[in-house]
Design a protein around this motif. Sequence first.
Motif, PDB file in Angstrom:
ATOM      1  N   ARG A  56       0.817  -1.209   0.000  1.00  0.00           N
ATOM      2  CA  ARG A  56       0.000   0.000   0.000  1.00  0.00           C
ATOM      3  C   ARG A  56       0.856   1.267   0.000  1.00  0.00           C
ATOM      4  N   LYS A  57       0.316   2.291  -0.619  1.00  0.00           N
ATOM      5  CA  LYS A  57       0.962   3.602  -0.615  1.00  0.00           C
ATOM      6  C   LYS A  57      -0.018   4.611  -0.026  1.00  0.00           C
ATOM      7  N   PRO A  58       0.494   5.624   0.645  1.00  0.00           N
ATOM      8  CA  PRO A  58      -0.418   6.649   1.175  1.00  0.00           C
ATOM      9  C   PRO A  58      -1.296   7.210   0.064  1.00  0.00           C
ATOM     10  N   LEU A  59      -2.564   7.400   0.376  1.00  0.00           N
ATOM     11  CA  LEU A  59      -3.501   7.874  -0.640  1.00  0.00           C
ATOM     12  C   LEU A  59      -3.102   9.251  -1.147  1.00  0.00           C
ATOM     13  N   PHE A  60      -2.508  10.077  -0.274  1.00  0.00           N
ATOM     14  CA  PHE A  60      -2.024  11.380  -0.723  1.00  0.00           C
ATOM     15  C   PHE A  60      -0.960  11.203  -1.807  1.00  0.00           C
ATOM     16  N   GLU A  61      -0.030  10.285  -1.573  1.00  0.00           N
ATOM     17  CA  GLU A  61       1.037  10.061  -2.552  1.00  0.00           C
ATOM     18  C   GLU A  61       0.454   9.599  -3.879  1.00  0.00           C
ATOM     19  N   PHE A  62      -0.525   8.689  -3.806  1.00  0.00           N
ATOM     20  CA  PHE A  62      -1.155   8.186  -5.033  1.00  0.00           C
ATOM     21  C   PHE A  62      -1.825   9.328  -5.796  1.00  0.00           C
ATOM     22  N   ALA A  63      -2.562  10.177  -5.071  1.00  0.00           N
ATOM     23  CA  ALA A  63      -3.275  11.276  -5.722  1.00  0.00           C
ATOM     24  C   ALA A  63      -2.310  12.283  -6.330  1.00  0.00           C
ATOM     25  N   ILE A  64      -1.215  12.573  -5.621  1.00  0.00           N
ATOM     26  CA  ILE A  64      -0.230  13.533  -6.139  1.00  0.00           C
ATOM     27  C   ILE A  64       0.448  12.971  -7.389  1.00  0.00           C
ATOM     28  N   LYS A  65       0.900  11.723  -7.317  1.00  0.00           N
ATOM     29  CA  LYS A  65       1.594  11.135  -8.460  1.00  0.00           C
ATOM     30  C   LYS A  65       0.659  10.953  -9.655  1.00  0.00           C
ATOM     31  N   ALA A  66      -0.628  10.733  -9.375  1.00  0.00           N
ATOM     32  CA  ALA A  66      -1.586  10.631 -10.481  1.00  0.00           C
ATOM     33  C   ALA A  66      -1.652  11.950 -11.235  1.00  0.00           C
ATOM     34  N   SER A  67      -1.569  13.064 -10.518  1.00  0.00           N
ATOM     35  CA  SER A  67      -1.590  14.371 -11.184  1.00  0.00           C
ATOM     36  C   SER A  67      -0.279  14.633 -11.926  1.00  0.00           C
ATOM     37  N   LEU A  68       0.837  14.148 -11.392  1.00  0.00           N
ATOM     38  CA  LEU A  68       2.133  14.365 -12.056  1.00  0.00           C
ATOM     39  C   LEU A  68       2.239  13.592 -13.367  1.00  0.00           C
ATOM     40  N   ARG A  69       1.618  12.412 -13.399  1.00  0.00           N
ATOM     41  CA  ARG A  69       1.717  11.579 -14.602  1.00  0.00           C
ATOM     42  C   ARG A  69       1.081  12.224 -15.828  1.00  0.00           C
ATOM     43  N   ARG A  70       0.274  13.232 -15.596  1.00  0.00           N
ATOM     44  CA  ARG A  70      -0.383  13.883 -16.730  1.00  0.00           C
ATOM     45  C   ARG A  70       0.490  14.954 -17.382  1.00  0.00           C
ATOM     46  N   HIS A  71       1.720  15.108 -16.922  1.00  0.00           N
ATOM     47  CA  HIS A  71       2.578  16.173 -17.432  1.00  0.00           C
ATOM     48  C   HIS A  71       3.973  15.636 -17.799  1.00  0.00           C
ATOM     49  N   ASN A  72       4.629  16.332 -18.709  1.00  0.00           N
ATOM     50  CA  ASN A  72       5.997  15.992 -19.111  1.00  0.00           C
ATOM     51  C   ASN A  72       6.958  16.656 -18.138  1.00  0.00           C
ATOM     52  N   LEU A  73       7.498  15.902 -17.228  1.00  0.00           N
ATOM     53  CA  LEU A  73       8.363  16.457 -16.183  1.00  0.00           C
ATOM     54  C   LEU A  73       9.772  16.728 -16.674  1.00  0.00           C
ATOM     55  N   ASP A  74      10.059  16.428 -17.933  1.00  0.00           N
ATOM     56  CA  ASP A  74      11.382  16.713 -18.483  1.00  0.00           C
ATOM     57  C   ASP A  74      11.475  18.115 -19.066  1.00  0.00           C
ATOM     58  N   THR A  75      10.368  18.869 -19.004  1.00  0.00           N
ATOM     59  CA  THR A  75      10.390  20.257 -19.468  1.00  0.00           C
ATOM     60  C   THR A  75      10.004  21.172 -18.322  1.00  0.00           C
ATOM     61  N   VAL A  76      10.507  22.416 -18.394  1.00  0.00           N
ATOM     62  CA  VAL A  76      10.172  23.395 -17.357  1.00  0.00           C
ATOM     63  C   VAL A  76       8.674  23.649 -17.341  1.00  0.00           C
ATOM     64  N   GLU A  77       8.101  23.803 -18.552  1.00  0.00           N
ATOM     65  CA  GLU A  77       6.670  24.073 -18.633  1.00  0.00           C
ATOM     66  C   GLU A  77       5.852  22.940 -18.028  1.00  0.00           C
ATOM     67  N   GLY A  78       6.282  21.698 -18.307  1.00  0.00           N
ATOM     68  CA  GLY A  78       5.570  20.545 -17.770  1.00  0.00           C
ATOM     69  C   GLY A  78       5.642  20.481 -16.260  1.00  0.00           C
ATOM     70  N   ARG A  79       6.813  20.791 -15.713  1.00  0.00           N
ATOM     71  CA  ARG A  79       6.952  20.744 -14.258  1.00  0.00           C
ATOM     72  C   ARG A  79       6.138  21.846 -13.579  1.00  0.00           C
ATOM     73  N   VAL A  80       6.117  23.022 -14.197  1.00  0.00           N
ATOM     74  CA  VAL A  80       5.323  24.113 -13.624  1.00  0.00           C
ATOM     75  C   VAL A  80       3.840  23.757 -13.674  1.00  0.00           C
ATOM     76  N   ALA A  81       3.401  23.197 -14.806  1.00  0.00           N
ATOM     77  CA  ALA A  81       1.992  22.798 -14.922  1.00  0.00           C
ATOM     78  C   ALA A  81       1.658  21.714 -13.911  1.00  0.00           C
ATOM     79  N   ALA A  82       2.590  20.768 -13.729  1.00  0.00           N
ATOM     80  CA  ALA A  82       2.370  19.701 -12.751  1.00  0.00           C
ATOM     81  C   ALA A  82       2.299  20.269 -11.343  1.00  0.00           C
ATOM     82  N   LEU A  83       3.147  21.238 -11.053  1.00  0.00           N
ATOM     83  CA  LEU A  83       3.125  21.874  -9.734  1.00  0.00           C
ATOM     84  C   LEU A  83       1.791  22.562  -9.489  1.00  0.00           C
ATOM     85  N   ARG A  84       1.284  23.247 -10.510  1.00  0.00           N
ATOM     86  CA  ARG A  84       0.006  23.949 -10.354  1.00  0.00           C
ATOM     87  C   ARG A  84      -1.129  22.971 -10.080  1.00  0.00           C
TER      88      ARG A  84
END
Length: 627
Positions: free
Chosen positions: A375-403
């Motif tokens: 099991r993983k903390p539900l918070f971690e699952f929810a956060i990572k689910a939102s990160l997967r929708r963005h390209n974290l290899d670009t600045v724009e993607g990381r900023v969008a993921a942060l938002r």
Amino acid sequence: MAGLIKREDIDEVRQRTDIKEVVDGYVTLKGAGLGSFKGLCPFHDERSPSFTVRPQVGRYHCFGCGEDGDAISFVQKMDHSSFHEAVEKLAARIGYELRYEDGGTGPSREEVGKRQRLLDAHKIADEFFRAQLLTPGAAEGRNFLDGRGFDRAAAEHFGVGYAPQGWDGLLKHLRGRGFTDAELKLTGMFSVGGPENQQRIYDRFRGRLIWPIRDIAGDTIGFGARKLFEDDQGPKYLNTPETTLYKKSQVLYGIDLAKRNIAKERQLVVVEGYTDVMACHLAGVATAVATCGTAFGTEHIKVARRLLSDDGSGGEVIFTFDGDAAGQKAALRAFEEDQRFQAQTYVAVEPSGADPCDLRQLKGDSAVRDLISSRKPLFEFAIKASLRRHNLDTVEGRVAALREAAPVVAQIRDSAARPGYTRELAGWLGMPIEEVSRFVGGAAKRAAAGGSGEQSTTAAAPPSSSPVFHRPDPRDPVAGMERQALEVALQDPAVLGGVSWERFEASHFATPAYSAVHAAIRATGLAHAADPVAWVEQIRQEVPEPLRSLVSELAVTPLPASTPEAMQRYCRDILARLFELQITRIKADKMGQLQRLDAGANPEEFQRLNRELMQLEMERRALRSDG
């Protein structure tokens, strides 16, 4: 009408009944001193137990809401039954034969309370279905169970039965036990059909495998039925409709079998189906329950919290979902309810998409236990689910993921957990903790204000198509650093000559308003810097109109220096701090890439990133040394 129960019999039932045993069927009680027990009140929502039971005097009292009474009143309130029905239930529990004022005959079966009649009908139907599973006509049902790894002992343990294919097998059985059609219509076990003036009732469940659904006290209150034959035109699973007994928003399948283990282990595992509950229990996860055709909601949480004694002293709720999009969506729905728990909330996702029943068949009991352990903390699952929708290899993607991720972190009410997840998010994104903290803090403020946001830098709202800039928080250290750097650049552009300009151009400003001013300075260039008035005005024209007053403000803010030498030192120090902050940001970005990298699969990339990190650290030290 039936006569009243004799007063002395009522007193005898009250005296002989162990109130703790009765309350234990609904509430998890813990010792609270000599002869007293405490638990979460079942009559109001609370986080700290204030519901106290003292068996020696046969009473309970809640110091939170003021509810109190004896075993009879407790059953009345919990079962929504009459005084008469509650006494009869408790008398049956202790095997005491009641006498009535009408000469001792008591009421007929038809006059017994409606709820008890419904419970009786369900109990008899439960026995009927279980007996039918052993008949030749139930071969398909037994094959279904065998094919999923459930033997006869498992079927008996969970009370699995079979509804015969006829239209009136159960109907005839219950009629033969004295139930009227009017009573049977109220059970939810029968359908009504035919012309309005000639309507007849018939079995709702036909040719299906049957699971009894029981309440926390162990009484059967409904059924779940699984389709077995191709010519069955009904849904794959068919449950009892809403009745006075069966409220799907309050029902958890398996709660009667799991309640003791839930209380003992301080763990509740929520799965998606009847066979998943069976698989979990048989695999050693005896804290599993399932919802019945609805999402895990507020009423389910009340049941769970009482069993967990959810008073902040521990416990965990684990949701299991498939790894597909639907499973992730279900997990995120559960996340929305998470804040109602003091217990830690987790999610266990099987990447292959196998549910606990399939997993047990494919890989054995240990695989089911391993799924729960992973099991993983539900918070971690929810956060990572939102990160997967963005390209974290670009600045724009990381900023969008942060938002997107920042509001998720902002929902964490645990004052100790939120900073921890803020740091985790910064690591996953490879961004400075200060910047991520600022975004999370902003999201929390907007949520607290109902989404209204902070005060704008202008009184009039800009058109909806224009960007909205909020006045930066003066308490934010990153925003403060960026403001000071812009003040220096606007008031003493000479300090930006040479390498400093290149570094300034390459700098990243995290605060939206200051980022826009920085972009305007870069667009203007140093061509107008010799003329301070033209320099500032050109920059004012480059920024969006709502920020022009901010540029003026930055350009006239007094800098803390009393001599030209002190001014020069101050400006150089401020820019050095800005450039050091940029190096820290770049390092964090590289560290994020390094954390996401499989060193074994990409050794060259791993070495390159490490070399770049070393070079950045040397630049940072040199910058400090020069300062």
